[in-house]
Design an enzyme around this catalytic site. Structure first.
Site, PDB file in Angstrom:
ATOM      1  N   HIS A 251       5.205  21.155  16.906  1.00  0.00           N
ATOM      2  CA  HIS A 251       6.206  20.658  16.003  1.00  0.00           C
ATOM      3  C   HIS A 251       5.861  19.149  15.536  1.00  0.00           C
ATOM      4  CE1 HIS A 251       8.622  23.612  18.268  1.00  0.00           C
ATOM      5  NE2 HIS A 251       7.562  23.409  19.460  1.00  0.00           N
TER       6      HIS A 251
ATOM      7  N   SER B 132      -3.733   4.419  -8.032  1.00  0.00           N
ATOM      8  CA  SER B 132      -2.453   4.597  -8.945  1.00  0.00           C
ATOM      9  C   SER B 132      -2.623   3.630 -10.231  1.00  0.00           C
ATOM     10  CB  SER B 132      -1.330   4.007  -8.029  1.00  0.00           C
ATOM     11  OG  SER B 132      -0.276   3.419  -8.712  1.00  0.00           O
TER      12      SER B 132
ATOM     13  N   LYS C  27      -3.226   1.482  -3.791  1.00  0.00           N
ATOM     14  CA  LYS C  27      -3.179   3.047  -3.500  1.00  0.00           C
ATOM     15  C   LYS C  27      -4.411   3.480  -3.459  1.00  0.00           C
ATOM     16  CE  LYS C  27      -0.003   5.270  -2.924  1.00  0.00           C
ATOM     17  NZ  LYS C  27       0.790   5.777  -3.632  1.00  0.00           N
TER      18      LYS C  27
ATOM     19  N   GLU D 260      -3.965  17.431  -2.258  1.00  0.00           N
ATOM     20  CA  GLU D 260      -2.518  17.642  -2.780  1.00  0.00           C
ATOM     21  C   GLU D 260      -2.711  18.563  -3.798  1.00  0.00           C
ATOM     22  OE1 GLU D 260       0.170  14.073  -3.178  1.00  0.00           O
ATOM     23  OE2 GLU D 260      -1.791  13.318  -3.313  1.00  0.00           O
TER      24      GLU D 260
END
Ligand code: ARG
Length: 460
Positions: A157, A278, A284, A291
């Site tokens: 979980h 970024s 970043k 992704e």
């Protein structure tokens, strides 16, 4: 605009924009090698059966090979009005060798021709995919071998559950991919079949030898029914399914990589070569590759759904709807191969932050099961032990402590049989070491697992 191969019974002809809608040449040129291979086998068989002369066959093969060469040298110009790869090659062949080129299509149809091309293509690509999976599995195995002793939190979980070995966690993906590989291999039985010679749907009146073309093309089996041979697209759906499931597996690992590389987790550091920055936030470092792989599952699943729907309700035998089988399969194959390659690179170059992982596992309650097992060792029934530990955990949360910091008198107030050895028993690495059940997370069990995995791979 070239004359249509099927133009005989027509007085008019489609307008250019209708031709454009009908054409598949912009994507089925991907099948040029398979189409030439199929045609060479067909011509060879026609000559061996005395249906065409040997010198005609030689001319045809020579012409086909010159077309293939020019294609790979980017010197072949295709015409949309000639619809597809089959008619473009035939047109080019007749242009190059004259009327003899027109004999190639004796005893076959584009229906068995396109099916042959797709079987050859799918077989070739599935074998490439199997090797790419295997090479990714080798990276996983390498990583696992280095991290048998690295302890990390195991989750259920997405809540800390029990400490586990990093090797154990990552090896899960080895086994998922092993199942993927076995599914691809199994599907080959249904891919590696020759439809050639089924002709349009009913076979042919020429004395062809389908078994010979089957052998020449290296197929392992042959369709028993000519209608089935030209109507079957099950192997494409099956391959799309296998690709989709493998992509789902990659996506699950991608999700872990994304979480592990977050500031919150800091379990791994991705190499700069597999990260991006970024345009506005200079600090970043984004896990874009992971992704993207997670995102690309959308397209592979979509291609599977789309083919299932395309085939549903199609009567026998060939229907033009079937032309829709190509772009999705090509894209799915390309997507999986690319994702496997990127993922392998990402795994090979990432750093596992071992000290961060082992300190993380000390700041949670993932050793609570250990306390319960400790009490069970003292003869207390597990259900009762569970209840006692639950209360100790609650006390600890209220007092801002973890189990390793709870004073002995507090432990003893919950159960008198808890002694000083509890502090060693609760150590996360001790917890891992004790899980020696088959397939468990102990160093011993994980080493056995790795050994078994190693024996399943081809020696590199
Ligand atoms: N381009 C077609 C396809 O990909 C080839 C087969 C066409 N057959 C026909 N009878 N129109 O499906």
């Amino acid at each position: 605009m070239s004359k249509k191969a099927w133009g005989g019974r027509f007085e008019g002809h489609p307008e250019e924009w209708v031709d454009a809608f009908n054409a598949s040449i912009h994507f089925d040129q991907n099948l040029l090698d398979e189409d030439i291979e199929g045609s060479i086998a067909h011509a060879t068989m026609l000559a061996n059966q005395g249906i065409i002369r040997q010198d005609e066959c030689d001319h045809i093969i020579e012409g086909l090979k010159s077309i293939q060469k020019d294609f790979h040298n980017h010197q072949l110009v295709f015409q949309e009005s000639l619809e597809d790869i089959h008619l473009n090659i035939e047109h080019e062949l007749i242009k190059r060798i004259g009327a003899t080129g027109g004999k190639l299509h004796t005893g076959r149809s584009r229906n068995d021709q396109v099916a042959t091309d797709m079987h050859l293509y799918t077989k070739k690509e599935v074998n490439v995919i199997i090797s790419a999976i295997e090479s990714f599995q080798k990276s996983i195995l390498q990583l696992a071998k280095h991290h048998i002793d690295t302890i990390m939190p195991g989750y259920t979980h997405l809540q800390r559950a029990q400490p586990i070995s990093f090797a154990h966690h990552i090896m899960t993906y080895f086994w998922m991919l092993e199942r993927d590989k076995s599914r691809f291999k199994d599907a080959l039985k249904r891919i590696d079949i020759s439809p050639l010679g089924a002709a349009a749907l009913s076979g042919t009146t020429y004395p062809i030898n389908r078994h010979e073309t089957m052998r020449l093309l290296g197929f392992n089996d042959i369709y028993e029914n000519s209608l089935d041979a030209v109507s079957d697209r099950d192997y494409i759906i099956e391959t799309l399914h296998n690709i989709s499931l493998c992509m789902v597996h990659l996506s699950r690992l991608a999700e872990e990589i994304i979480f592990w590389s977050s500031e919150e987790a800091q379990f791994i550091t991705l190499s700069d070569t597999f990260s991006t920055g970024s345009s506005i936030m200079p600090q970043k470092k984004n896990p874009d590759m992971a992704e993207l792989i997670r995102g690309k599952v959308g397209r592979t699943t979509g291609h599977l759904m789309s083919m299932l729907v395309t085939l549903k309700g199609l009567p026998l035998a060939y229907n033009k709807d079937m032309q829709e089988d190509k772009e999705g399969l090509f894209d799915a194959v390309h997507t999986l191969k690319g994702s496997l390659r990127i993922f392998k690179g990402m795994l090979d170059t990432m750093t596992v932050n071992t000290s961060r992982l082992s300190s993380t596992v000390r700041k949670d309650f993932s050793n609570a099961t250990e306390l319960a097992d400790y009490l069970v060792g003292k003869g207390i029934p597990f259900r009762e032990a569970h209840e006692i530990v639950g209360k100790v955990v609650l006390w600890s949360i209220q007092n801002n402590l973890y189990l390793l910091d709870v004073p002995i008198d507090i432990y003893q107030s919950y159960h008198p049989m808890i002694e000083h050895d509890i502090y060693n028993y609760l150590q996360p690495d001790e917890a891992v070491k004790r899980r020696q059940s088959y397939g468990g997370t102990s160093q011993k069990a994980v080493s056995q697992q790795i050994e078994k995995a190693q024996s399943l791979l081809e020696p590199s």
